[in-house]
Write a protein that holds these residues in place. Structure first.
Motif, short mmCIF file in Angstrom:
data_model
loop_
_atom_site.label_atom_id
_atom_site.label_comp_id
_atom_site.label_asym_id
_atom_site.label_seq_id
_atom_site.Cartn_x
_atom_site.Cartn_y
_atom_site.Cartn_z
N LEU A 1 0.83 -1.20 0.00
CA LEU A 1 0.00 0.00 0.00
C LEU A 1 0.87 1.26 0.00
N PHE A 2 1.91 1.26 0.80
CA PHE A 2 2.80 2.42 0.86
C PHE A 2 3.44 2.67 -0.51
N ASP A 3 3.86 1.61 -1.16
CA ASP A 3 4.45 1.76 -2.50
C ASP A 3 3.42 2.31 -3.49
N LEU A 4 2.18 1.86 -3.36
CA LEU A 4 1.12 2.34 -4.26
C LEU A 4 0.84 3.82 -4.02
N ILE A 5 0.80 4.21 -2.76
CA ILE A 5 0.58 5.62 -2.42
C ILE A 5 1.74 6.47 -2.95
N SER A 6 2.95 5.99 -2.82
CA SER A 6 4.12 6.70 -3.33
C SER A 6 4.05 6.84 -4.86
N GLU B 1 -4.31 15.73 -9.43
CA GLU B 1 -5.35 14.78 -9.01
C GLU B 1 -4.77 13.48 -8.49
N TYR B 2 -3.58 13.10 -8.97
CA TYR B 2 -2.98 11.84 -8.51
C TYR B 2 -2.46 11.95 -7.08
N GLN B 3 -2.05 13.15 -6.67
CA GLN B 3 -1.72 13.32 -5.25
C GLN B 3 -2.97 13.14 -4.38
N TYR B 4 -4.11 13.61 -4.90
CA TYR B 4 -5.37 13.40 -4.17
C TYR B 4 -5.71 11.92 -4.06
N VAL B 5 -5.45 11.18 -5.13
CA VAL B 5 -5.69 9.73 -5.10
C VAL B 5 -4.81 9.09 -4.03
N ALA B 6 -3.55 9.48 -3.98
CA ALA B 6 -2.63 8.92 -2.98
C ALA B 6 -3.14 9.16 -1.56
N ILE B 7 -3.59 10.38 -1.30
CA ILE B 7 -4.09 10.70 0.04
C ILE B 7 -5.39 9.97 0.32
N ASP B 8 -6.22 9.83 -0.70
CA ASP B 8 -7.46 9.05 -0.54
C ASP B 8 -7.16 7.59 -0.21
N VAL C 1 3.78 15.22 3.53
CA VAL C 1 3.14 16.52 3.81
C VAL C 1 3.88 17.67 3.15
N VAL C 2 5.19 17.59 3.11
CA VAL C 2 5.99 18.71 2.58
C VAL C 2 6.53 18.41 1.18
N GLU C 3 5.96 17.42 0.52
CA GLU C 3 6.27 17.15 -0.88
C GLU C 3 5.12 17.65 -1.74
N LYS C 4 5.45 18.31 -2.85
CA LYS C 4 4.43 18.90 -3.72
C LYS C 4 3.41 19.65 -2.88
N VAL C 5 3.92 20.51 -2.02
CA VAL C 5 3.13 21.05 -0.92
C VAL C 5 2.35 22.31 -1.29
N TRP C 6 1.12 22.34 -0.88
CA TRP C 6 0.27 23.52 -0.89
C TRP C 6 -0.88 23.24 0.07
N TRP C 7 -1.72 24.22 0.32
CA TRP C 7 -2.73 24.07 1.36
C TRP C 7 -3.70 22.91 1.10
N ASP C 8 -3.97 22.63 -0.17
CA ASP C 8 -4.95 21.58 -0.48
C ASP C 8 -4.46 20.20 -0.04
N SER C 9 -3.21 19.90 -0.35
CA SER C 9 -2.67 18.59 0.05
C SER C 9 -2.42 18.53 1.56
N VAL C 10 -1.95 19.64 2.13
CA VAL C 10 -1.69 19.66 3.57
C VAL C 10 -2.98 19.43 4.36
N ASP C 11 -4.05 20.08 3.95
CA ASP C 11 -5.31 19.91 4.68
C ASP C 11 -5.90 18.52 4.47
N ALA C 12 -5.64 17.92 3.32
CA ALA C 12 -6.09 16.54 3.11
C ALA C 12 -5.29 15.57 3.98
N TRP C 13 -3.98 15.80 4.08
CA TRP C 13 -3.17 14.97 4.98
C TRP C 13 -3.58 15.20 6.43
#
Length: 215
Positions: free
Chosen positions: A53-58, A67-74, A95-107
Protein backbone atom coordinates in the motif's frame (compact mmCIF):
# COMPACT_ATOMS: atom_id res chain seq x y z
CA UNK A 1 -5.14 -4.03 -9.74
CA UNK A 2 -5.95 -1.60 -12.53
CA UNK A 3 -4.14 1.73 -12.52
CA UNK A 4 -6.28 4.86 -12.33
CA UNK A 5 -5.59 7.02 -15.37
CA UNK A 6 -7.47 10.29 -15.62
CA UNK A 7 -8.64 11.56 -19.02
CA UNK A 8 -7.52 15.10 -19.82
CA UNK A 9 -9.99 17.98 -19.79
CA UNK A 10 -7.91 20.91 -21.00
CA UNK A 11 -10.33 23.72 -20.16
CA UNK A 12 -11.13 22.38 -16.71
CA UNK A 13 -7.45 21.66 -16.06
CA UNK A 14 -6.55 25.28 -16.77
CA UNK A 15 -9.26 26.52 -14.40
CA UNK A 16 -8.14 24.17 -11.63
CA UNK A 17 -4.47 25.06 -12.11
CA UNK A 18 -5.26 28.78 -12.01
CA UNK A 19 -7.15 28.30 -8.73
CA UNK A 20 -3.96 26.78 -7.31
CA UNK A 21 -1.86 29.69 -8.61
CA UNK A 22 -0.46 27.49 -11.40
CA UNK A 23 1.72 25.63 -8.93
CA UNK A 24 0.68 22.24 -10.32
CA UNK A 25 -0.59 20.80 -13.60
CA UNK A 26 -4.06 19.25 -13.48
CA UNK A 27 -5.81 16.66 -15.58
CA UNK A 28 -9.08 18.55 -15.10
CA UNK A 29 -11.04 15.97 -13.09
CA UNK A 30 -13.45 17.36 -10.45
CA UNK A 31 -13.65 15.60 -7.08
CA UNK A 32 -16.99 13.80 -7.71
CA UNK A 33 -15.67 12.31 -10.97
CA UNK A 34 -12.39 11.37 -9.31
CA UNK A 35 -14.28 9.55 -6.57
CA UNK A 36 -16.03 7.41 -9.18
CA UNK A 37 -12.84 6.63 -11.08
CA UNK A 38 -10.87 5.68 -7.97
CA UNK A 39 -13.62 3.70 -6.22
CA UNK A 40 -12.41 0.24 -7.23
CA UNK A 41 -8.80 1.11 -6.48
CA UNK A 42 -9.68 2.19 -2.94
CA UNK A 43 -11.67 -1.00 -2.41
CA UNK A 44 -8.85 -3.22 -3.67
CA UNK A 45 -6.26 -1.35 -1.59
CA UNK A 46 -7.75 -2.69 1.63
CA UNK A 47 -6.39 -6.14 0.80
CA UNK A 48 -2.80 -4.97 0.36
CA UNK A 49 -0.04 -5.31 2.91
CA UNK A 50 1.31 -2.09 4.38
CA UNK A 51 4.42 -2.30 2.21
CA UNK A 52 2.38 -2.79 -0.95
CA UNK A 53 0.00 0.00 0.00
CA UNK A 54 2.80 2.42 0.86
CA UNK A 55 4.45 1.76 -2.50
CA UNK A 56 1.12 2.34 -4.26
CA UNK A 57 0.58 5.62 -2.42
CA UNK A 58 4.12 6.70 -3.33
CA UNK A 59 3.49 5.78 -6.96
CA UNK A 60 0.43 8.02 -7.22
CA UNK A 61 1.94 10.83 -5.19
CA UNK A 62 4.87 11.04 -7.59
CA UNK A 63 2.71 11.27 -10.71
CA UNK A 64 2.57 14.59 -12.52
CA UNK A 65 -1.02 15.83 -12.38
CA UNK A 66 -2.37 17.14 -9.08
CA UNK A 67 -5.35 14.78 -9.01
CA UNK A 68 -2.98 11.84 -8.51
CA UNK A 69 -1.72 13.32 -5.25
CA UNK A 70 -5.37 13.40 -4.17
CA UNK A 71 -5.69 9.73 -5.10
CA UNK A 72 -2.63 8.92 -2.98
CA UNK A 73 -4.09 10.70 0.04
CA UNK A 74 -7.46 9.05 -0.54
CA UNK A 75 -5.71 5.67 -0.51
CA UNK A 76 -4.10 6.46 2.82
CA UNK A 77 -7.35 7.79 4.28
CA UNK A 78 -9.32 4.74 3.15
CA UNK A 79 -6.94 2.55 5.18
CA UNK A 80 -6.11 4.71 8.21
CA UNK A 81 -7.59 2.35 10.81
CA UNK A 82 -5.10 -0.34 9.78
CA UNK A 83 -1.98 1.66 10.57
CA UNK A 84 0.16 1.53 13.68
CA UNK A 85 1.68 4.73 15.03
CA UNK A 86 5.03 3.86 13.46
CA UNK A 87 3.34 3.25 10.11
CA UNK A 88 1.51 6.57 10.35
CA UNK A 89 4.80 8.40 10.70
CA UNK A 90 5.93 6.95 7.37
CA UNK A 91 3.46 9.32 5.72
CA UNK A 92 4.73 12.47 7.42
CA UNK A 93 7.33 13.34 4.73
CA UNK A 94 4.59 13.44 2.10
CA UNK A 95 3.14 16.52 3.81
CA UNK A 96 5.99 18.71 2.58
CA UNK A 97 6.27 17.15 -0.88
CA UNK A 98 4.43 18.90 -3.72
CA UNK A 99 3.13 21.05 -0.92
CA UNK A 100 0.27 23.52 -0.89
CA UNK A 101 -2.73 24.07 1.36
CA UNK A 102 -4.95 21.58 -0.48
CA UNK A 103 -2.67 18.59 0.05
CA UNK A 104 -1.69 19.66 3.57
CA UNK A 105 -5.31 19.91 4.68
CA UNK A 106 -6.09 16.54 3.11
CA UNK A 107 -3.17 14.97 4.98
CA UNK A 108 -4.36 16.73 8.14
CA UNK A 109 -7.72 15.01 7.79
CA UNK A 110 -5.95 11.67 7.39
CA UNK A 111 -3.80 12.16 10.49
CA UNK A 112 -6.71 13.63 12.42
CA UNK A 113 -8.96 10.66 11.69
CA UNK A 114 -6.28 8.28 12.90
CA UNK A 115 -5.76 10.32 16.07
CA UNK A 116 -9.47 10.34 16.80
CA UNK A 117 -9.73 6.57 16.24
CA UNK A 118 -6.71 5.94 18.48
CA UNK A 119 -7.37 8.76 20.92
CA UNK A 120 -4.92 7.56 23.57
CA UNK A 121 -2.11 7.84 21.03
CA UNK A 122 -3.22 11.21 19.65
CA UNK A 123 -0.87 13.24 21.93
CA UNK A 124 2.06 11.26 20.56
CA UNK A 125 0.88 12.02 17.04
CA UNK A 126 0.50 15.71 17.92
CA UNK A 127 4.09 15.74 19.18
CA UNK A 128 5.28 14.45 15.80
CA UNK A 129 4.11 17.71 14.20
CA UNK A 130 4.30 20.26 17.01
CA UNK A 131 7.30 22.60 16.90
CA UNK A 132 8.59 21.28 13.59
CA UNK A 133 10.73 23.62 11.50
CA UNK A 134 8.45 23.40 8.48
CA UNK A 135 5.35 25.49 9.11
CA UNK A 136 3.15 23.11 7.10
CA UNK A 137 3.84 20.42 9.68
CA UNK A 138 2.91 22.87 12.42
CA UNK A 139 -0.30 23.73 10.58
CA UNK A 140 -1.26 20.08 11.00
CA UNK A 141 -0.50 20.27 14.73
CA UNK A 142 -2.79 23.29 15.05
CA UNK A 143 -5.62 21.79 13.01
CA UNK A 144 -5.19 18.13 13.96
CA UNK A 145 -8.31 18.12 16.17
CA UNK A 146 -10.71 20.02 13.92
CA UNK A 147 -13.21 17.13 13.91
CA UNK A 148 -12.88 16.15 17.57
CA UNK A 149 -15.66 18.32 19.06
CA UNK A 150 -16.11 17.46 22.78
CA UNK A 151 -13.07 15.19 22.68
CA UNK A 152 -10.71 18.03 21.77
CA UNK A 153 -7.63 18.10 23.96
CA UNK A 154 -7.60 21.84 24.67
CA UNK A 155 -4.24 21.64 26.43
CA UNK A 156 -2.62 20.54 23.18
CA UNK A 157 -4.69 22.94 21.09
CA UNK A 158 -3.64 25.88 23.24
CA UNK A 159 -0.02 24.70 23.17
CA UNK A 160 0.00 24.71 19.37
CA UNK A 161 -1.67 28.12 19.18
CA UNK A 162 0.67 29.75 21.70
CA UNK A 163 3.74 28.35 19.95
CA UNK A 164 2.79 30.00 16.65
CA UNK A 165 0.83 33.04 17.81
CA UNK A 166 3.45 35.48 16.46
CA UNK A 167 4.44 33.50 13.37
CA UNK A 168 4.25 35.78 10.35
CA UNK A 169 2.74 33.23 7.99
CA UNK A 170 -0.77 33.54 6.58
CA UNK A 171 -1.46 29.80 6.58
CA UNK A 172 -0.46 29.50 10.23
CA UNK A 173 -2.60 32.40 11.38
CA UNK A 174 -5.48 31.12 9.27
CA UNK A 175 -5.06 27.70 10.90
CA UNK A 176 -5.20 29.22 14.38
CA UNK A 177 -8.39 31.06 13.51
CA UNK A 178 -9.88 27.93 11.93
CA UNK A 179 -9.28 25.80 15.01
CA UNK A 180 -10.63 28.48 17.34
CA UNK A 181 -13.72 28.99 15.18
CA UNK A 182 -14.37 25.26 15.05
CA UNK A 183 -13.96 24.79 18.80
CA UNK A 184 -16.16 27.81 19.53
CA UNK A 185 -19.10 25.71 18.33
CA UNK A 186 -18.45 23.39 21.29
CA UNK A 187 -17.01 25.66 23.98
CA UNK A 188 -17.33 29.37 23.12
CA UNK A 189 -16.27 30.43 26.62
CA UNK A 190 -12.92 28.63 26.27
CA UNK A 191 -12.27 30.29 22.93
CA UNK A 192 -13.33 33.71 24.17
CA UNK A 193 -11.06 33.41 27.22
CA UNK A 194 -8.11 32.35 25.07
CA UNK A 195 -8.61 35.26 22.69
CA UNK A 196 -8.83 37.71 25.57
CA UNK A 197 -5.81 36.34 27.43
CA UNK A 198 -3.50 35.79 24.46
CA UNK A 199 -1.93 38.30 22.11
CA UNK A 200 -3.19 36.76 18.89
CA UNK A 201 -2.95 38.23 15.41
CA UNK A 202 -5.88 40.22 14.01
CA UNK A 203 -6.43 37.50 11.40
CA UNK A 204 -6.58 34.72 14.02
CA UNK A 205 -8.95 36.77 16.18
CA UNK A 206 -11.20 37.67 13.27
CA UNK A 207 -11.45 34.08 12.07
CA UNK A 208 -11.65 32.57 15.53
CA UNK A 209 -14.42 34.83 16.81
CA UNK A 210 -16.86 34.52 13.91
CA UNK A 211 -19.30 32.38 15.89
CA UNK A 212 -18.81 34.02 19.27
CA UNK A 213 -21.63 36.15 20.71
CA UNK A 214 -21.30 39.77 19.69
CA UNK A 215 -20.73 42.23 22.52
Amino acid sequence: MNEVIFPKNKDKAEQMSAYMKHLFPFAGIPAPERAILEKELLKASKKLSFSELFDLISFYYNKREREYQYVAIDLATANYKRFSFEEMLRFKPFVVEKVWWDSVDAWRKFFGLWGFHYLEEMPQLFDAFFGEENFWHRRIAINLQLLYKEKTNTVLLKKAIIYDKTTDEFFIQKAIGWSLRQHSKIDPSWVEDLIKSTDLSPLAIREGSKYLPKT
